[in-house]
Design an enzyme around this catalytic site. Structure first.
Site, PDB file in Angstrom:
ATOM      1  N   HIS A  65       1.448   4.104  -2.978  1.00  0.00           N
ATOM      2  CA  HIS A  65       1.339   5.564  -2.854  1.00  0.00           C
ATOM      3  C   HIS A  65       2.498   6.214  -3.623  1.00  0.00           C
ATOM      4  O   HIS A  65       2.326   7.243  -4.281  1.00  0.00           O
ATOM      5  CB  HIS A  65       1.400   6.004  -1.390  1.00  0.00           C
ATOM      6  CG  HIS A  65       0.102   5.957  -0.652  1.00  0.00           C
ATOM      7  ND1 HIS A  65      -1.083   6.454  -1.145  1.00  0.00           N
ATOM      8  CD2 HIS A  65      -0.191   5.473   0.582  1.00  0.00           C
ATOM      9  CE1 HIS A  65      -2.059   6.275  -0.261  1.00  0.00           C
ATOM     10  NE2 HIS A  65      -1.544   5.685   0.802  1.00  0.00           N
ATOM     11  N   GLU A  81      -6.151   6.291  -2.114  1.00  0.00           N
ATOM     12  CA  GLU A  81      -6.199   5.273  -1.063  1.00  0.00           C
ATOM     13  C   GLU A  81      -6.665   3.918  -1.594  1.00  0.00           C
ATOM     14  O   GLU A  81      -6.099   2.874  -1.292  1.00  0.00           O
ATOM     15  CB  GLU A  81      -7.128   5.727   0.076  1.00  0.00           C
ATOM     16  CG  GLU A  81      -6.410   6.516   1.125  1.00  0.00           C
ATOM     17  CD  GLU A  81      -5.288   5.708   1.737  1.00  0.00           C
ATOM     18  OE1 GLU A  81      -5.529   4.555   2.138  1.00  0.00           O
ATOM     19  OE2 GLU A  81      -4.148   6.204   1.783  1.00  0.00           O
ATOM     20  N   HIS A 125      -9.706   7.678   3.424  1.00  0.00           N
ATOM     21  CA  HIS A 125      -9.728   6.246   3.786  1.00  0.00           C
ATOM     22  C   HIS A 125     -11.167   5.741   3.848  1.00  0.00           C
ATOM     23  O   HIS A 125     -11.441   4.587   3.548  1.00  0.00           O
ATOM     24  CB  HIS A 125      -9.058   6.027   5.147  1.00  0.00           C
ATOM     25  CG  HIS A 125      -7.599   6.293   5.151  1.00  0.00           C
ATOM     26  ND1 HIS A 125      -7.070   7.527   5.468  1.00  0.00           N
ATOM     27  CD2 HIS A 125      -6.550   5.492   4.846  1.00  0.00           C
ATOM     28  CE1 HIS A 125      -5.758   7.465   5.380  1.00  0.00           C
ATOM     29  NE2 HIS A 125      -5.406   6.257   5.018  1.00  0.00           N
ATOM     30  N   ASP A 181     -10.396  12.979   8.032  1.00  0.00           N
ATOM     31  CA  ASP A 181      -9.711  12.032   7.138  1.00  0.00           C
ATOM     32  C   ASP A 181      -9.463  12.641   5.757  1.00  0.00           C
ATOM     33  O   ASP A 181      -9.675  12.017   4.723  1.00  0.00           O
ATOM     34  CB  ASP A 181     -10.560  10.750   7.039  1.00  0.00           C
ATOM     35  CG  ASP A 181      -9.944   9.659   6.195  1.00  0.00           C
ATOM     36  OD1 ASP A 181      -8.693   9.549   6.168  1.00  0.00           O
ATOM     37  OD2 ASP A 181     -10.725   8.905   5.562  1.00  0.00           O
ATOM     38  N   TYR A 218      -4.420  14.225  -2.517  1.00  0.00           N
ATOM     39  CA  TYR A 218      -4.759  13.410  -1.356  1.00  0.00           C
ATOM     40  C   TYR A 218      -5.855  14.057  -0.500  1.00  0.00           C
ATOM     41  O   TYR A 218      -5.693  14.324   0.686  1.00  0.00           O
ATOM     42  CB  TYR A 218      -3.510  13.145  -0.513  1.00  0.00           C
ATOM     43  CG  TYR A 218      -3.628  11.964   0.410  1.00  0.00           C
ATOM     44  CD1 TYR A 218      -3.591  12.127   1.795  1.00  0.00           C
ATOM     45  CD2 TYR A 218      -3.768  10.662  -0.091  1.00  0.00           C
ATOM     46  CE1 TYR A 218      -3.690  11.042   2.650  1.00  0.00           C
ATOM     47  CE2 TYR A 218      -3.857   9.579   0.762  1.00  0.00           C
ATOM     48  CZ  TYR A 218      -3.821   9.765   2.119  1.00  0.00           C
ATOM     49  OH  TYR A 218      -3.915   8.679   2.970  1.00  0.00           O
ATOM     50  N   HIS A 260       0.839  -1.208   0.000  1.00  0.00           N
ATOM     51  CA  HIS A 260       0.000   0.000   0.000  1.00  0.00           C
ATOM     52  C   HIS A 260       0.869   1.252   0.000  1.00  0.00           C
ATOM     53  O   HIS A 260       0.692   2.158  -0.827  1.00  0.00           O
ATOM     54  CB  HIS A 260      -0.895  -0.049   1.248  1.00  0.00           C
ATOM     55  CG  HIS A 260      -1.770   1.142   1.469  1.00  0.00           C
ATOM     56  ND1 HIS A 260      -3.140   1.114   1.290  1.00  0.00           N
ATOM     57  CD2 HIS A 260      -1.476   2.396   1.875  1.00  0.00           C
ATOM     58  CE1 HIS A 260      -3.646   2.312   1.578  1.00  0.00           C
ATOM     59  NE2 HIS A 260      -2.656   3.112   1.939  1.00  0.00           N
ATOM     60  N   GLU A 261       1.874   1.291   0.922  1.00  0.00           N
ATOM     61  CA  GLU A 261       2.713   2.500   1.016  1.00  0.00           C
ATOM     62  C   GLU A 261       3.519   2.719  -0.258  1.00  0.00           C
ATOM     63  O   GLU A 261       3.639   3.837  -0.749  1.00  0.00           O
ATOM     64  CB  GLU A 261       3.675   2.393   2.214  1.00  0.00           C
ATOM     65  CG  GLU A 261       3.027   2.153   3.562  1.00  0.00           C
ATOM     66  CD  GLU A 261       1.790   2.993   3.812  1.00  0.00           C
ATOM     67  OE1 GLU A 261       0.941   2.562   4.607  1.00  0.00           O
ATOM     68  OE2 GLU A 261       1.628   4.058   3.198  1.00  0.00           O
TER      69      GLU A 261
HETATM   70  C1  S7B Z   1      -1.870   2.021   9.050  1.00  0.00           C
HETATM   71  C2  S7B Z   1      -2.080   3.375   8.419  1.00  0.00           C
HETATM   72  C3  S7B Z   1      -2.420   4.489   9.194  1.00  0.00           C
HETATM   73  C4  S7B Z   1      -2.614   5.724   8.579  1.00  0.00           C
HETATM   74  C5  S7B Z   1      -2.482   5.880   7.188  1.00  0.00           C
HETATM   75  C6  S7B Z   1      -2.161   4.795   6.402  1.00  0.00           C
HETATM   76  C7  S7B Z   1      -2.032   4.939   4.900  1.00  0.00           C
HETATM   77  O1  S7B Z   1      -0.991   4.527   4.348  1.00  0.00           O
HETATM   78  O2  S7B Z   1      -2.993   5.470   4.296  1.00  0.00           O
HETATM   79  C8  S7B Z   1      -1.945   3.532   7.028  1.00  0.00           C
HETATM   80  O3  S7B Z   1      -1.596   2.437   6.268  1.00  0.00           O
HETATM   81  C9  S7B Z   1      -2.659   1.692   5.761  1.00  0.00           C
HETATM   82  O4  S7B Z   1      -3.772   2.101   5.681  1.00  0.00           O
HETATM   83  C10 S7B Z   1      -2.259   0.291   5.357  1.00  0.00           C
HETATM   84  C11 S7B Z   1      -3.002  -0.402   4.292  1.00  0.00           C
HETATM   85  C12 S7B Z   1      -3.173  -0.808   5.765  1.00  0.00           C
HETATM   86 ZN    ZN Z   2      -2.679   5.081   2.349  1.00  0.00          ZN
END
Ligand code: S7B
Ligand code: ZN
Ligand code: CA
Length: 339
Positions: A157, A177, A250, A245, A168, A153-154
């Site tokens: 991004h 997202e 998200h 958010d 974003y 996921h990261e």
């Molecule tokens: C754990 C977390 C907290 C905040 C933002 C993100 C973010 O990267 O948006 C995040 O990572 C995820 O959502 C991963 C996919 C589970």
């Molecule tokens: Zn993310």
């Protein structure tokens, strides 16, 4: 040059004993978590649990990436760093193998990860230049670098930054997202319903089977993480319109996530039936949508049109009729109320 590649070993956060690429300083005998066999390097650092705002500030101002993870033996003793390092290599390999993409910018850019960011920080992220991982507080999350889907996921991004660069916030942010969730899940490549859970390996260690988000059944996850009542939406008519958010990036990602689930596995959603086309085709459609059609300000309706066009490029009309792949994309967006 005094450094040379060398394989080392270490345990990841789940106690798995792994072997991976690293770098040896021949003069000092010290080893570093620098894998120089992929792109211009997969380099992993640690932030010594410094407050996340100070790490992010130093990173933004000085390009500070943290401290080198080193060992004087052939064994690395930082499981969070080992997890980040090995998983980053796997995500690099996925993008190279499936899409022939050389790193996040398709130009071999160095992949930098920093673990132990913040103090018990229940977060992971992409700060526009590198991946960062918190250790979690041990109750809500454990070291976030342990999640293969989290790292996918990261790093997605990062791919998004170097392609559509979706703003974003609001609907474009929700698409940012969602595409990160879709690719992260496909990269982790679990089977059954687990394929559709996000962060399940590092989320609530004392509660089995749950995740931060659920692409197959978004409404099964409450919005408590955003101090909101209610559940993640699975239809455009139920999208979040508030300010939290970043305008629901998200929260509303789950609408496009549900479309992705339907395109892949099929199903009937609010009375609309979709015939799934499988992961191999779905991942090609979403990658082409991201890299050929989406722009920074794309909204959900743009996403539908872009995904239909990408599907049509890959799976052309037959006898003047849309292919089953194109039909699946159209039906999935009908099912979640995006036109
Ligand atoms: C754990 C977390 C907290 C905040 C933002 C993100 C973010 O990267 O948006 C995040 O990572 C995820 O959502 C991963 C996919 C589970
Ligand atoms: Zn993310
Ligand atoms: Ca997962």
């Amino acid at each position: 040059d005094k450094s040379e590649p060398i394989t080392s070993r270490g345990m990841d956060i789940f106690g798995n004993l792994l072997t991976f690429n690293s770098t040896l300083n021949k003069e000092t005998g010290a080893r570093y978590l620098f894998d120089n066999t992929r792109a211009n390097g997969v380099h992993t650092f640690h932030a010594q649990r410094m407050p996340e705002f100070s790490f992010l500030l130093l990173n933004a101002l000085l390009g500070f990436t943290g401290f080198e993870v080193t060992t004087s033996s052939s064994f690395f003793y930082d499981p969070a760093a080992v997890s980040a390092h090995v998983n980053a290599g796997k995500v690099y390999d996925y993008y190279k193998r499936v899409f022939n993409r050389d790193s996040l910018d398709n130009n071999g850019m160095k992949l930098i990860s920093t673990v132990h960011v913040g103090e018990k920080w229940n977060n992971a992220g992409w700060n526009g230049k590198q991946m960062i991982y918190g250790d979690g507080d041990g109750q809500l999350m454990i070291s976030t670098s342990g999640g293969m889907d989290v790292i996918g996921h990261e790093m997605t991004h990062g791919v998004i930054t170097h392609t559509a660069d979706l703003i974003y916030e609001g609907e474009s942010g929700a698409l940012n997202e969602s595409l990160a969730d879709i690719m992260g899940s496909f990269i982790e490549n679990k089977t059954g319903d687990d394929l559709w859970l996000l962060g399940e390996d590092i989320y609530t260690p004392n509660i089995p089977g749950d995740g931060l988000r659920d692409m197959k059944d978004p409404g099964s996850v409450p919005l408590s993480g955003y101090t909101e009542t209610g559940y993640y939406p699975d239809h455009y008519n139920d999208r979040y319109l508030g300010e939290k958010d970043n305008g629901g990036v998200h929260i509303n990602s789950s609408i496009n996530n549900k479309a992705a689930h339907l395109i892949t596995e099929g199903g009937t959603h609010y009375g609309v039936t979709v015939n799934g086309i499988g992961k191999q085709k779905a991942e090609k459609i979403f990658y082409r949508t991201l890299t050929h059609y989406l722009t920074a300000s794309s909204n959900f309706s743009d996403m539908r049109q872009a995904a239909v066009q990408a599907a049509r490029d890959l799976y052309p009309d037959r006898n003047g009729e849309p292919s089953v792949e194109v039909q699946a994309v159209m039906a999935a967006y009908d099912a979640v109320g995006v036109h």
